[in-house]
Design a protein around this motif. Structure first.
Motif, PDB file in Angstrom:
ATOM      1  N   GLN A  39       0.734  -1.297  -0.092  1.00  0.00           N
ATOM      2  CA  GLN A  39      -0.129  -0.179  -0.341  1.00  0.00           C
ATOM      3  C   GLN A  39       0.696   1.222  -0.074  1.00  0.00           C
ATOM      4  O   GLN A  39       1.513   1.691   0.549  1.00  0.00           O
ATOM      5  N   ARG A  40       0.655   1.846  -1.279  1.00  0.00           N
ATOM      6  CA  ARG A  40       1.933   3.695  -1.421  1.00  0.00           C
ATOM      7  C   ARG A  40       2.815   3.457  -0.919  1.00  0.00           C
ATOM      8  O   ARG A  40       3.445   3.922  -1.640  1.00  0.00           O
ATOM      9  N   THR A  41       3.271   3.300  -0.050  1.00  0.00           N
ATOM     10  CA  THR A  41       4.311   3.886   0.381  1.00  0.00           C
ATOM     11  C   THR A  41       5.995   3.890  -0.118  1.00  0.00           C
ATOM     12  O   THR A  41       5.932   2.392  -0.980  1.00  0.00           O
ATOM     13  N   HIS A  42       6.286   4.652  -0.164  1.00  0.00           N
ATOM     14  CA  HIS A  42       7.759   4.924  -1.300  1.00  0.00           C
ATOM     15  C   HIS A  42       7.091   5.009  -2.555  1.00  0.00           C
ATOM     16  O   HIS A  42       7.872   5.160  -3.599  1.00  0.00           O
ATOM     17  N   TYR A  43       6.429   3.818  -3.370  1.00  0.00           N
ATOM     18  CA  TYR A  43       6.531   2.939  -4.585  1.00  0.00           C
ATOM     19  C   TYR A  43       4.633   4.140  -5.102  1.00  0.00           C
ATOM     20  O   TYR A  43       5.039   3.402  -6.500  1.00  0.00           O
ATOM     21  N   GLY A  44       4.669   3.759  -4.589  1.00  0.00           N
ATOM     22  CA  GLY A  44       3.039   4.699  -4.665  1.00  0.00           C
ATOM     23  C   GLY A  44       1.972   3.390  -5.081  1.00  0.00           C
ATOM     24  O   GLY A  44       0.621   4.232  -4.888  1.00  0.00           O
TER      25      GLY A  44
END
Length: 188
Positions: free
Chosen positions: A32-37
């Motif tokens: 979910q979301r963090t760093h890689y988006g």
């Protein structure tokens, strides 16, 4: 495996008493979301609902992962935005990453340590103590080492959780992940 049900049932799997084999499919992951988006919650998960506030859950994984981020392990699931997974993830022919992802309010974190690429069997133990979870791993089912302590509920009362097995192949064409549920015991 009584009392288990699928989220994202795989096309190929085989189940018998306390054992499960999942053939992973390309493009499956939990993040979910963090760093890689990106957001991806399409990994096959075989979960059972548990409302006991104190227990110890132990599984054995055996795998032949071979592509970047191929993974199999144990998962604790509340909902799409709050869950935790612990697994080995293939990196290359020299090492793989033993790690955990804890996702809260739709944002994942990832903590890892490198282990030999020759390891293909890992045991996991999750201990629930009310809203807290203690995760340990072993290579021999004798000596266990703590990986992580986490809380998914921010102090809110947690009742029923999902716990079980998962495997996925974010980039590769798939591999066979084998699981054995060793025990689900009350903790005093």
């Amino acid at each position: 495996m009584n009392n288990y049900s699928w989220i994202n049932q795989p096309k190929i799997f085989k189940e018998s008493s306390n054992k499960l084999m999942i053939q992973t499919q390309k493009g499956t992951d939990m993040w979910q979301r963090t760093h890689y988006g990106f957001q991806r919650i399409n990994a096959p998960m075989y979960l059972r609902d548990v409302n006991k506030k104190r227990f110890v859950y132990k599984i054995k994984t055996k795998f032949n992962s071979n592509s970047l981020y191929d993974q199999c392990g144990v998962i604790v699931d509340l909902d799409q935005n709050n869950w935790a997974k612990f697994s080995s993830e293939f990196e290359n022919d020299q090492f793989q990453r033993l790690g955990g992802v804890v996702t809260k309010s739709g944002y994942s974190d990832w903590s890892t340590q490198n282990i030999s690429a020759t390891i293909n069997t890992i045991y996991y133990q999750i201990t629930r103590e009310q809203n807290d979870f203690i995760v340990a791993y072993s290579f021999d089912n004798i000596d266990y080492y703590q990986m992580r302590i986490f809380n998914l509920a921010y102090g809110n009362f947690l009742d029923t959780i999902g716990i079980g097995l998962y495997a996925c192949s974010p980039q590769g064409n798939g591999f066979k992940a084998n699981f054995e549920v060793l025990s689900m015991q009350p903790k005093s």
